[in-house]
Design an enzyme around this catalytic site. Structure first.
Site, PDB file in Angstrom:
ATOM      1  N   ARG A 276       0.849  -1.195   0.000  1.00 53.71           N
ATOM      2  CA  ARG A 276       0.000   0.000   0.000  1.00 53.71           C
ATOM      3  C   ARG A 276       0.888   1.250   0.000  1.00 53.71           C
ATOM      4  NH1 ARG A 276      -5.191  -1.781   2.056  1.00 53.71           N
ATOM      5  NH2 ARG A 276      -5.459  -3.757   0.961  1.00 53.71           N
ATOM      6  N   GLU A 278       0.598   4.258   0.739  1.00 56.38           N
ATOM      7  CA  GLU A 278      -0.080   5.308   1.491  1.00 56.38           C
ATOM      8  C   GLU A 278       0.928   6.005   2.392  1.00 56.38           C
ATOM      9  OE1 GLU A 278      -3.239   3.485   3.631  1.00 56.38           O
ATOM     10  OE2 GLU A 278      -4.231   2.695   1.846  1.00 56.38           O
ATOM     11  N   ARG A 284      -0.702   2.150  13.077  1.00 61.54           N
ATOM     12  CA  ARG A 284      -1.337   0.938  12.543  1.00 61.54           C
ATOM     13  C   ARG A 284      -1.138   0.716  11.046  1.00 61.54           C
ATOM     14  NH1 ARG A 284      -6.855   2.022  10.808  1.00 61.54           N
ATOM     15  NH2 ARG A 284      -7.221   4.255  10.755  1.00 61.54           N
ATOM     16  N   HIS A 285      -0.388   1.614  10.388  1.00 65.69           N
ATOM     17  CA  HIS A 285      -0.209   1.492   8.939  1.00 65.69           C
ATOM     18  C   HIS A 285       1.209   1.073   8.566  1.00 65.69           C
ATOM     19  CE1 HIS A 285      -3.934   3.993   8.736  1.00 65.69           C
ATOM     20  NE2 HIS A 285      -4.143   3.230   7.680  1.00 65.69           N
ATOM     21  N   GLU A 427     -10.078  -1.821  13.199  1.00 67.25           N
ATOM     22  CA  GLU A 427     -10.455  -2.745  12.131  1.00 67.25           C
ATOM     23  C   GLU A 427      -9.311  -3.710  11.836  1.00 67.25           C
ATOM     24  OE1 GLU A 427      -9.760  -3.285   7.766  1.00 67.25           O
ATOM     25  OE2 GLU A 427     -10.138  -1.173   8.192  1.00 67.25           O
ATOM     26  N   SER A 430     -11.652  -6.267   6.444  1.00 67.77           N
ATOM     27  CA  SER A 430     -12.669  -5.601   5.645  1.00 67.77           C
ATOM     28  C   SER A 430     -13.111  -6.584   4.577  1.00 67.77           C
ATOM     29  CB  SER A 430     -12.095  -4.335   5.005  1.00 67.77           C
ATOM     30  OG  SER A 430     -13.111  -3.603   4.369  1.00 67.77           O
ATOM     31  N   ARG A 478      -1.478  -6.538  12.235  1.00 62.54           N
ATOM     32  CA  ARG A 478      -2.472  -5.811  13.034  1.00 62.54           C
ATOM     33  C   ARG A 478      -3.206  -6.735  14.002  1.00 62.54           C
ATOM     34  NH1 ARG A 478      -6.389  -1.434  10.126  1.00 62.54           N
ATOM     35  NH2 ARG A 478      -4.370  -0.716   9.327  1.00 62.54           N
TER      36      ARG A 478
END
Length: 504
Positions: A276, A278, A284-285, A427, A430, A478
Site C-alpha cells: 500500500r 499510502e 497501525r499502517h 479494524e 474488511s 495488526r
C-alpha cells in the site's frame, strides 16, 4: 544511526579471551578456549541438549548446551553466567575446583555478552529457586566452555533495557530502548524474550488460520504480486518498471481470489505480502504487510461467509489462548494488557446500530459518513462496555464509502453487503459480497472512473457463469498487535516497511 565497530575493536574483542587463556599454563587449559571457525570440518559425536530440557529430570547428568552468554558476574573464585537460548535461560556456575582453574574462571567472566558458547556441565538441583531464570530448579556446573562465535564487546543496545517496561524505566530512572533504536538494530532486538514471544505467537496465527481453513475444506492458493492495474482501483499503488511498460505491486489478492471462485474452487485462502503506497505514518499502517485472505462461494446469503470467517477468527483466538499462554504472559510482563475477550457466536451490529450508539455518546454523524479512526476507537469502548467483547462484526456499510466491486444492498441502495471485523476498537478485516454480474460490475467500475481495458481479464472471468461469493482480508501484523494489546504495528512486523523506513 546503526553502530559499527572499528576493525581494531573487533580484533581486541577476539584477542581478550585468548590473552587470558595464554597468560599462564594451567591444569584446565584443555577445558576452555575459542573454537576455530566452524566450516563443517567435522561432525563430533555430541548431543546438544536444549535449555528447555534442563529440568529436575536431568539432575546430576552431564550435558552439552549451546547458548548465548546473556550476563556474566565474577565473584571471587567463581563466575555466574546466564545462558540464553531463544526465550529460555539457565544459570551456569564456573568455580575453581577439579574441573576449572582460576584462568578458566577469568576466561568465562570475560566472554562478551551475546557470544555463543558450547558448555559441558553437570545439571544440579538448587536449594532455592532461581527467580531470574526460566529454568528455576536447576543450574549448570560448568566443566568445559568454548566460544563458538564471539560478539563485539560494545552492543548497540542492552537486551535487559529492551525488555524493561516503560513505566518501570520512568519511575526508577532506568534505561529503556526507543523504537527507532530497536528497528535500526533489529537483529539484536529480535533476540529479546518479548520479541521472541511476539513472533512465535504470530507464527501460531498463520498456522491456526491455515489449519482451521483446511479443516473447513478451503484450498490454499498463491496469487501474483506484480499486476497490470491497481487492484483496488485507487492511486495508492507502487509503480514498478516491467520491461518496456509499467506494472504495479498488488494492493490485494482479491481479484485473483474471485477468479478462482469462478474457476470452481469454491473456497480459497492465501497468505502473502500486500503493498500500500499510502503516506500514513500512524501506529497501525505499513506500506508492506502480510495479508491473510479468504474468498468463498455461498448459496443464498453473504452471511454464510461472514459466519465462516468469524468462526475462523474465533478458532484462532481460542488456539492462541490454549497453545501460547507462555508467549502471552511473556509479552504481558513488558506490556501489561487485559486478556482478549470474544463471544461465541460473534456479536454482529449493523452500521445504523453503531451510529445510534455513537449519537447517544453525542457524536454527530451522517448516515452515509464513514467512521473516523477516533470514532471507531470510541465505538469499540462502547461495545466492550455494553456487550463485554473486544471482537465484533460491523455490517451493512454505506455503499458510498466502499469500492466499485461491492454488492449493493437490494433492500436499501444506500447500503452495501459489506462488513468490517474489529478488535479492541480497530479494524482488522474488511470484506463484502462481491459483484458477480458483468453488467452491474461494469456500471460500478465506470462510476468509479476505472479504465475497463485495464481490468478486462477480471471482468471477462464473470462472463461464463460466476457463483455468488464474498470475502475478507486480514492484516497479520495488526491482528497480532491487537490480540496482545500492543500499541504499534511495528512491534509485530519483523522488518517493518513504512513511508520512512526501508531498512534493514
Amino acid at each position: 544511526m546503526l553502530w559499527m565497530p572499528s576493525a581494531s575493536a573487533s580484533r581486541k574483542s577476539q584477542e581478550k579471551p585468548r590473552e587470558i587463556m595464554d597468560a599462564a599454563e594451567d591444569y584446565a587449559k584443555e577445558r576452555y578456549g575459542v573454537y576455530s571457525m566452524i566450516q563443517s570440518q567435522e561432525k563430533p559425536d555430541r548431543v546438544l541438549v536444549r535449555v528447555s530440557d534442563l529440568t529436575l529430570h536431568k539432575a546430576d547428568e552431564v550435558v552439552w548446551v549451546r547458548a548465548r552468554v546473556h550476563t556474566s558476574r565474577a565473584k571471587g573464585k567463581q563466575c555466574f553466567l546466564v545462558l540464553r537460548q531463544q526465550q529460555l535461560n539457565v544459570q551456569a556456575l564456573v568455580a575453581v575446583g577439579d574441573h576449572a582453574s582460576k584462568q578458566m574462571v577469568k576466561f568465562a567472566a570475560n566472554i562478551n555478552k551475546e557470544s555463543i558458547v558450547d558448555v559441558e556441565g553437570v545439571v544440579r538441583k538448587v536449594n532455592q529457586k532461581i527467580g531470574s531464570c526460566t529454568q528455576q530448579d536447576v543450574e549448570l556446573h560448568v566443566q568445559k566452555i568454548y566460544v563458538v562465535s564471539l560478539a563485539e564487546p560494545r552492543l548497540p543496545l542492552q537486551l535487559d533495557d529492551a525488555v524493561r517496561p516503560e513505566v518501570e524505566g520512568e519511575e526508577e530512572g532506568r534505561a529503556t530502548v526507543n523504537q527507532d533504536t530497536r528497528l535500526d538494530n533489529r537483529v539484536i532486538d529480535l533476540r529479546t524474550s518479548t520479541s521472541q514471544a511476539v513472533f512465535r505467537l504470530q507464527s501460531g496465527i498463520c498456522h491456526l488460520f491455515r489449519e482451521t481453513l483446511i479443516n473447513k475444506g478451503f484450498v490454499e492458493i498463491q496469487t501474483p504480486k506484480i499486476i497490470s492495474a491497481a487492484s483496488e482501483g485507487g492511486a495508492n499503488v507502487f509503480t514498478v518498471s516491467y520491461f518496456k511498460n509499467n506494472a504495479y505491486l498488488a494492493q490485494s489478492p482479491q481479484l485473483y481470489k474471485q477468479m478462482c471462485i469462478c474457476a470452481d474452487f469454491e473456497k480459497v485462502f492465501c497468505i502473502g505480502p500486500v503493498f500500500r503506497a499510502e503516506d500514513s505514518n500512524t501506529h497501525r499502517h505499513l506500506t508492506e504487510f502480510v495479508g491473510l485472505d479468504i474468498e468463498m462461494a455461498f448459496n443464498y446469503h453473504y452471511h454464510e461467509v461472514v459466519e465462516e470467517i468469524a468462526d475462523t477468527l474465533v478458532q484462532i483466538f481460542k488456539g492462541l489462548q490454549e497453545r501460547f499462554q507462555t508467549e502471552i504472559q511473556t509479552v504481558n510482563k513488558q506490556f501489561p494488557c487485559e486478556p482478549f475477550k470474544f463471544l461465541e457466536p460473534t456479536l454482529r451490529l449493523e452500521y445504523c446500530e453503531a451510529l445510534a450508539m455513537l449519537r447517544e455518546a453525542e457524536i454527530d454523524m451522517g448516515d452515509e459518513e464513514d467512521l473516523s479512526t477516533p470514532n471507531v476507537k470510541l465505538l469499540g469502548c462502547l461495545v466492550k462496555e455494553k456487550y463485554g467483547t473486544d471482537f465484533y462484526i460491523l455490517d451493512k456499510y454505506p455503499l458510498a464509502v466502499r469500492p466499485f466491486y461491492i454488492m449493493p444492498d437490494p433492500r436499501n441502495p444506500k447500503q452495501s453487503n459489506s462488513y468490517d471485523m474489529l478488535m479492541r476498537g480497530e479494524e482488522i478485516l474488511s470484506g463484502a459480497q462481491r459483484i458477480h454480474d458483468v453488467q452491474l460490475l461494469t456500471e460500478r467500475a465506470l462510476q468509479h472512473g476505472i479504465d475497463l481495458e485495464k481490468i478486462k481479464a477480471y471482468i471477462d472471468s464473470f462472463h461464463f457463469g460466476a457463483p455468488p461469493h464474498a470475502s475478507g482480508g486480514i492484516g497479520l501484523e495488526r491482528i497480532t498487535m491487537l490480540f496482545l494489546g500492543l500499541h504499534n504495528v511495528r512491534q509485530t512486523s519483523m522488518f517493518p516497511r513504512d513511508p520512512k523506513r526501508l531498512t534493514p
